[in-house]
Design a protein around this motif. Structure first.
Motif, PDB file in Angstrom:
ATOM      1  N   VAL A 179     108.313  -3.608  16.289  1.00  0.00           N
ATOM      2  CA  VAL A 179     107.613  -4.668  15.574  1.00  0.00           C
ATOM      3  C   VAL A 179     106.150  -4.264  15.451  1.00  0.00           C
ATOM      4  CG1 VAL A 179     106.912  -7.098  15.625  1.00  0.00           C
ATOM      5  CG2 VAL A 179     109.167  -6.432  16.494  1.00  0.00           C
ATOM      6  N   TYR A 218     112.501 -10.004  23.003  1.00  0.00           N
ATOM      7  CA  TYR A 218     113.882  -9.620  22.728  1.00  0.00           C
ATOM      8  C   TYR A 218     114.733 -10.144  23.866  1.00  0.00           C
ATOM      9  CZ  TYR A 218     117.980  -6.680  21.972  1.00  0.00           C
ATOM     10  OH  TYR A 218     119.256  -6.232  21.748  1.00  0.00           O
ATOM     11  N   THR A 255     118.049 -13.439   9.484  1.00  0.00           N
ATOM     12  CA  THR A 255     116.630 -13.644   9.776  1.00  0.00           C
ATOM     13  C   THR A 255     116.212 -15.049   9.396  1.00  0.00           C
ATOM     14  OG1 THR A 255     116.216 -11.306   9.268  1.00  0.00           O
ATOM     15  CG2 THR A 255     114.302 -12.765   9.297  1.00  0.00           C
ATOM     16  N   VAL A 280     114.332  -1.371  18.506  1.00  0.00           N
ATOM     17  CA  VAL A 280     113.624  -2.314  17.641  1.00  0.00           C
ATOM     18  C   VAL A 280     112.117  -2.097  17.786  1.00  0.00           C
ATOM     19  CG1 VAL A 280     113.240  -4.755  17.117  1.00  0.00           C
ATOM     20  CG2 VAL A 280     115.480  -4.002  17.919  1.00  0.00           C
ATOM     21  N   ILE A 339     109.344  -5.043  10.691  1.00  0.00           N
ATOM     22  CA  ILE A 339     110.398  -4.957  11.699  1.00  0.00           C
ATOM     23  C   ILE A 339     111.244  -3.734  11.349  1.00  0.00           C
ATOM     24  CG2 ILE A 339     112.376  -6.104  12.753  1.00  0.00           C
ATOM     25  CD1 ILE A 339     111.111  -8.762  11.614  1.00  0.00           C
ATOM     26  N   LYS A 355     114.443  -1.307   7.622  1.00  0.00           N
ATOM     27  CA  LYS A 355     113.124  -1.915   7.797  1.00  0.00           C
ATOM     28  C   LYS A 355     113.026  -3.182   6.978  1.00  0.00           C
ATOM     29  CE  LYS A 355     110.972   2.570   8.385  1.00  0.00           C
ATOM     30  NZ  LYS A 355     109.950   3.489   7.916  1.00  0.00           N
ATOM     31  N   LEU A 412     115.669 -11.225  18.507  1.00  0.00           N
ATOM     32  CA  LEU A 412     114.253 -10.889  18.488  1.00  0.00           C
ATOM     33  C   LEU A 412     113.494 -12.103  17.965  1.00  0.00           C
ATOM     34  CD1 LEU A 412     111.880  -8.835  18.605  1.00  0.00           C
ATOM     35  CD2 LEU A 412     112.491  -8.235  16.231  1.00  0.00           C
ATOM     36  N   ILE A 432     109.645 -13.451  17.133  1.00  0.00           N
ATOM     37  CA  ILE A 432     108.253 -13.049  16.940  1.00  0.00           C
ATOM     38  C   ILE A 432     107.447 -14.295  16.615  1.00  0.00           C
ATOM     39  CG2 ILE A 432     106.697 -11.606  15.578  1.00  0.00           C
ATOM     40  CD1 ILE A 432     109.396 -10.048  14.821  1.00  0.00           C
ATOM     41  N   ALA A 453     106.197 -10.880  20.767  1.00  0.00           N
ATOM     42  CA  ALA A 453     107.547 -10.520  20.357  1.00  0.00           C
ATOM     43  C   ALA A 453     108.412 -10.460  21.609  1.00  0.00           C
ATOM     44  CB  ALA A 453     107.561  -9.181  19.636  1.00  0.00           C
TER      45      ALA A 453
END
Length: 103
Positions: free
Chosen positions: A43, A82, A16, A41, A52, A62, A87, A89, A80
């Protein structure tokens, strides 16, 4: 741009990146959730938190991100996306409303 310190890194197994761009008033979070499909997924973003959730074969993991200083909240401009297991955001940041002025 300045990186925010990511919480819950030990329990969230996906790489991340969290970046706050003050000049653009945006928080960007990028997560490599591959090989999880898009429908695995979720969000959710509130005024100060981003959640998430990734549904995997071995359970659900999570991550809650609350990197904003007290002087900021998330605004209405949220996106968001994908794409190929990544992913991305993007959340607007702004000053919170002054108490008593909300409608």
């Amino acid at each position: 741009m300045s990186p925010a310190s990511p919480p819950e890194t030990a329990s969230f197994p996906f790489p991340t990146q969290i970046v706050y761009d003050g000049s653009a008033d945006r928080l960007r979070v990028t997560v490599d959730v591959d090989p999880t499909p898009a429908d695995g997924v979720t969000v959710r973003a509130g005024a100060r938190r981003l959640r998430i959730t990734v549904d995997r074969d071995d359970g659900v993991v999570k991550r809650t991100v609350t990197p904003l200083p007290p002087a900021l909240v998330f605004g209405d401009d949220r996106e968001a996306v994908y794409n190929n297991g990544i992913l991305t955001i993007s959340l607007e940041t702004r000053a919170p409303p002054v108490a008593g002025t909300e409608r």
